[in-house]
Write a protein that holds these residues in place. Structure first.
Motif: not given
Length: 346
Positions: A46, A205, A237
């Motif tokens: 992350n 996301r 990510h």
């Protein structure tokens, strides 16, 4: 019998005491310097959390005379005993900032509470956090547990990264000192070197925090692709774990370089927005399913090339793209907002 995470962690922590500290075996501690230990340091993929760890380390090094030692989250068991063995009066403990104070990321919250229990005599600073305990029975039970642990520590300083979290922390933890300052990544200035900008980047996301519907997501992508000559998808990510410090730094430089080379970034990730701010990149940001993006936006909305869309509509998107193209704002440092954090770091 199935053990929960807390029970497993307790057993593994006890067993770890009997083992050698392999990871920290060659860690050189300077006898003439006080130490600042950074627990829960992100060594996973992350990049928002990795950037927090990077910025927190930089902040402490640049504003104190502490020797800084990172304790990667994957080495928490070994790290607790390593620090317990070597910590001295005057040394401080810090835990990384972020958005994991609550019951959503209960394992990280549990480890933070173990850290607080482990070091009752040293100053502990929880760097800028968003707090989010659910209203359900499980969330309220977790909150009471956190209150029980944190209230017993006489020198625990909780730092909120936005106003809503600050108000909640003051209410929940009246026995602890509570401060307010921005996400620690906003301490960074990554505007140089300046690069030629071309095209758009999508940093969107695909998890439980997403607020945009599938249809809205597709419309946004199609609209932006129709307005810019090229586009790329680049998530915060990455599919890697157990990253070394050099690997983490390389991945951060990669994403910051990509952002600095784009005309606009479209994101619904908090650190997608923050990376745009520290690289002075134009950005359109959409809300997620909690308060951390819109609350953090209040720190930067008056002096950035970032526009926030709260409630999505087709008209809003077209107008926002037009308004963004007119914005000609230079990067403004937020360093003055960390004055209160600097005071407790001494």
């Amino acid at each position: 019998m199935i053990l929960n995470f807390r029970q497993k962690f307790f057993i593994l922590l006890y067993l770890q005491k009997l083992k050698k500290n392999k990871y920290f075996y060659n860690k050189m501690l300077k006898k003439d310097k006080k130490k600042a230990f950074i627990f829960l340091a992100a060594d996973y993929g992350n990049l928002g959390d990795v950037a927090i760890t990077y910025a927190q380390t930089k902040f402490i090094k640049e504003n104190s005379d502490f020797q800084v030692i990172e304790i990667p989250i994957s080495k928490s068991l070994e790290g607790l005993w390593f620090v317990k063995k070597n910590i001295c009066p005057g040394d401080i403990i810090t835990t990384v900032g972020g958005g994991n104070m609550g019951d959503v990321y209960e394992q990280i919250e549990h480890i933070r509470q173990i850290i607080v229990k482990f070091f009752p005599r040293n100053k502990i600073i929880s760097f800028p956090q968003t707090i989010d305990f659910s209203k359900n029975v499980q969330g309220q039970k977790a909150l009471k547990q956190a209150q029980k642990v944190y209230s017993k520590h006489t020198n625990l300083i909780l730092v909120a990264r936005e106003k809503k979290s600050y108000n909640l922390m003051e209410n929940f933890f009246p026995n602890n000192e509570v401060l307010l300052c921005p996400d620690i990544v906003l301490y960074l200035n990554k505007t140089k070197p300046i690069k030629d900008r071309k095209g758009a980047i999508f940093c969107l996301r695909n998890d439980e925090e997403k607020a945009l519907s599938k249809e809205q997501n597709e419309y946004i992508i199609n609209t932006i692709e129709g307005k810019y000559s090229m586009s790329h998808f680049y998530d915060t990510h990455i599919k890697k774990d157990n990253l070394s410090i050099s690997e983490r730094n390389q991945e951060l430089n990669n994403i910051w370089g990509k952002f600095k080379s784009s005309e606009v970034v479209i994101t619904d990730r908090l650190h997608g927005m923050i990376f745009c701010y520290i690289t002075n990149t134009p950005c359109i940001v959409f809300k997620n399913n909690n308060h951390k993006i819109n609350e953090t936006y209040n720190w930067i909305k008056d002096h950035s090339k970032i526009l926030f869309i709260d409630d999505f509509s087709i008209m809003d998107l077209d107008k926002t793209i037009s308004d963004l193209e007119k914005k000609k704002i230079e990067y403004v440092s937020l360093n003055k907002e960390y004055t209160n954090l600097l005071k407790v770091l001494k």
